[in-house]
Design a protein around this motif. Structure first.
Motif, PDB file in Angstrom:
ATOM      1  N   LEU A  89       0.816  -1.279   0.048  1.00 36.43           N
ATOM      2  CA  LEU A  89       0.193  -0.060   0.039  1.00 36.43           C
ATOM      3  C   LEU A  89       0.874   1.240   0.029  1.00 36.43           C
ATOM      4  CD1 LEU A  89      -2.569   1.580   0.106  1.00 36.43           C
ATOM      5  CD2 LEU A  89      -2.696   1.170   2.756  1.00 36.43           C
ATOM      6  N   GLY A  90       2.010   1.488   0.629  1.00 41.99           N
ATOM      7  CA  GLY A  90       2.742   2.346   0.673  1.00 41.99           C
ATOM      8  C   GLY A  90       3.479   2.719  -0.403  1.00 41.99           C
ATOM      9  N   ARG A  91       3.954   1.507  -1.121  1.00 43.17           N
ATOM     10  CA  ARG A  91       4.497   1.344  -2.317  1.00 43.17           C
ATOM     11  C   ARG A  91       3.533   2.109  -3.481  1.00 43.17           C
ATOM     12  NH1 ARG A  91       7.623  -3.885  -4.504  1.00 43.17           N
ATOM     13  NH2 ARG A  91       8.622  -3.304  -2.436  1.00 43.17           N
ATOM     14  N   TRP A  92       2.422   1.578  -3.393  1.00 46.26           N
ATOM     15  CA  TRP A  92       1.347   2.077  -4.307  1.00 46.26           C
ATOM     16  C   TRP A  92       1.106   3.759  -4.023  1.00 46.26           C
ATOM     17  CZ3 TRP A  92      -3.742   4.265  -3.445  1.00 46.26           C
ATOM     18  CH2 TRP A  92      -4.377   4.262  -4.683  1.00 46.26           C
ATOM     19  N   ALA A  93       0.985   4.163  -2.893  1.00 50.26           N
ATOM     20  CA  ALA A  93       1.036   5.545  -2.607  1.00 50.26           C
ATOM     21  C   ALA A  93       2.079   6.393  -2.847  1.00 50.26           C
ATOM     22  CB  ALA A  93       0.686   5.565  -0.899  1.00 50.26           C
ATOM     23  N   GLY A  94       3.280   5.814  -2.610  1.00 48.86           N
ATOM     24  CA  GLY A  94       4.536   6.473  -3.115  1.00 48.86           C
ATOM     25  C   GLY A  94       4.629   6.745  -4.716  1.00 48.86           C
ATOM     26  N   HIS A  95       4.242   5.797  -5.392  1.00 49.38           N
ATOM     27  CA  HIS A  95       4.329   5.979  -6.650  1.00 49.38           C
ATOM     28  C   HIS A  95       2.997   6.833  -7.113  1.00 49.38           C
ATOM     29  CE1 HIS A  95       7.158   3.107  -8.240  1.00 49.38           C
ATOM     30  NE2 HIS A  95       6.919   2.372  -7.235  1.00 49.38           N
ATOM     31  N   LEU A  96       1.915   6.751  -6.449  1.00 42.81           N
ATOM     32  CA  LEU A  96       0.631   7.825  -6.905  1.00 42.81           C
ATOM     33  C   LEU A  96       1.176   9.186  -6.393  1.00 42.81           C
ATOM     34  CD1 LEU A  96      -2.131   8.133  -7.580  1.00 42.81           C
ATOM     35  CD2 LEU A  96      -2.668   7.703  -5.079  1.00 42.81           C
ATOM     36  N   LEU A  97       2.177   9.399  -5.708  1.00 41.59           N
ATOM     37  CA  LEU A  97       2.616  10.890  -5.503  1.00 41.59           C
ATOM     38  C   LEU A  97       3.602  11.296  -6.553  1.00 41.59           C
ATOM     39  CD1 LEU A  97       3.695  10.864  -1.578  1.00 41.59           C
ATOM     40  CD2 LEU A  97       1.608  12.030  -2.796  1.00 41.59           C
ATOM     41  N   HIS A  98       4.200  10.305  -7.310  1.00 40.43           N
ATOM     42  CA  HIS A  98       4.723  10.559  -8.634  1.00 40.43           C
ATOM     43  C   HIS A  98       3.918  10.617  -9.795  1.00 40.43           C
ATOM     44  CE1 HIS A  98       8.400  11.144  -6.118  1.00 40.43           C
ATOM     45  NE2 HIS A  98       8.179  10.305  -5.620  1.00 40.43           N
ATOM     46  N   GLY A  99       2.720  10.382  -9.697  1.00 40.59           N
ATOM     47  CA  GLY A  99       1.845  10.466 -10.902  1.00 40.59           C
ATOM     48  C   GLY A  99       1.615   9.003 -11.437  1.00 40.59           C
ATOM     49  N   ARG A 100       1.928   7.982 -10.758  1.00 44.14           N
ATOM     50  CA  ARG A 100       1.592   6.580 -11.584  1.00 44.14           C
ATOM     51  C   ARG A 100       0.524   6.071 -10.345  1.00 44.14           C
ATOM     52  NH1 ARG A 100       5.618   1.337 -12.205  1.00 44.14           N
ATOM     53  NH2 ARG A 100       4.012   0.201 -13.267  1.00 44.14           N
ATOM     54  N   PHE A 101      -0.609   5.590 -11.136  1.00 43.08           N
ATOM     55  CA  PHE A 101      -1.908   5.016 -10.324  1.00 43.08           C
ATOM     56  C   PHE A 101      -1.785   3.765 -10.577  1.00 43.08           C
ATOM     57  CE2 PHE A 101      -6.192   3.974 -10.607  1.00 43.08           C
ATOM     58  CZ  PHE A 101      -6.640   4.453  -9.117  1.00 43.08           C
ATOM     59  N   ARG A 102      -1.421   3.198 -11.813  1.00 40.49           N
ATOM     60  CA  ARG A 102      -1.745   1.729 -11.977  1.00 40.49           C
ATOM     61  C   ARG A 102      -0.444   0.886 -12.286  1.00 40.49           C
ATOM     62  NH1 ARG A 102      -6.476  -0.557 -13.788  1.00 40.49           N
ATOM     63  NH2 ARG A 102      -6.043  -2.504 -15.120  1.00 40.49           N
ATOM     64  N   HIS A 103      -0.625  -0.384 -11.509  1.00 39.59           N
ATOM     65  CA  HIS A 103       0.625  -1.243 -11.762  1.00 39.59           C
ATOM     66  C   HIS A 103       0.344  -2.535 -12.322  1.00 39.59           C
ATOM     67  CE1 HIS A 103       3.236   1.500  -9.206  1.00 39.59           C
ATOM     68  NE2 HIS A 103       1.894   1.744  -8.789  1.00 39.59           N
ATOM     69  N   ALA A 104       0.906  -3.061 -12.808  1.00 39.72           N
ATOM     70  CA  ALA A 104       0.864  -4.448 -13.426  1.00 39.72           C
ATOM     71  C   ALA A 104       0.752  -5.399 -12.192  1.00 39.72           C
ATOM     72  CB  ALA A 104       1.874  -4.862 -14.595  1.00 39.72           C
ATOM     73  N   ALA A 105       1.483  -5.278 -11.343  1.00 44.07           N
ATOM     74  CA  ALA A 105       1.790  -6.096 -10.201  1.00 44.07           C
ATOM     75  C   ALA A 105       2.644  -5.301  -9.132  1.00 44.07           C
ATOM     76  CB  ALA A 105       2.212  -7.366 -10.433  1.00 44.07           C
TER      77      ALA A 105
END
Length: 164
Positions: free
Chosen positions: A41-57
């Motif tokens: 969840l933290g990884r996803w939130a960290g990427h979200l702060l840099h504009g990346r919402f979606r991940h393959a995994a």
């Protein structure tokens, strides 16, 4: 207009409900039931702060510094935000005299967040459709968010007690 005391109650309600959910998740984990790794969840939130919402995994996405701590922070912030949404719907009168049904129904409604937002964004597909056991994961989300709804009620009931 809300007072500081009302805002403190709101934070306690959201944090208390989230803590009950965490206790439930700990019981499940000890029984061998896997759950969300809050580092993800933290990884996803960290990427979200840099504009990346979606991940393959999300597990294969680049790690983020402090991701576990960010995940726990996001987890509690979301719980508090959900409590605020419940109060926005039910009003401050519910905080002063909470009832069970609105909290549990709202908890069930919050299941939409992981099914429709978080799971697709982390690569698990809509409603966990890309996981090996989608129905089991959906039911687990439903159970977890029911516990969260119960936690909203219990936390509100405790916060509403006179503490003189």
């Amino acid at each position: 207009m809300t007072s500081m005391q009302e805002i403190q109650r709101l934070v306690l309600i959201g944090a208390g409900a989230t803590a009950l959910l965490d206790a439930w998740l700990l019981v499940l984990r000890r029984a061998g039931v896997p759950g969300l790794d809050f580092a993800h969840l933290g990884r996803w939130a960290g990427h979200l702060l840099h504009g990346r919402f979606r991940h393959a995994a999300i597990a294969r996405s680049a790690p983020v510094a402090g991701e576990r701590a960010w995940g726990w922070l996001a987890h509690y912030a979301i719980g508090i935000a959900f409590a605020a949404a419940l109060v926005a719907i039910e009003g401050w009168a519910w905080v002063r005299q909470p009832t069970l049904m609105p909290a549990v129904v709202f908890g069930l409604l919050t299941t939409l967040a992981p099914l429709a937002i978080l799971q697709p964004a982390m690569g698990a597909g809509f409603a966990a459709s890309r996981t090996p056991t989608p129905m089991k994961n959906r039911l687990r989300s439903l159970a977890n968010h029911t516990v969260f709804g119960l936690g909203l009620y219990l936390s509100a009931a405790i916060a509403a007690m006179p503490w003189h």
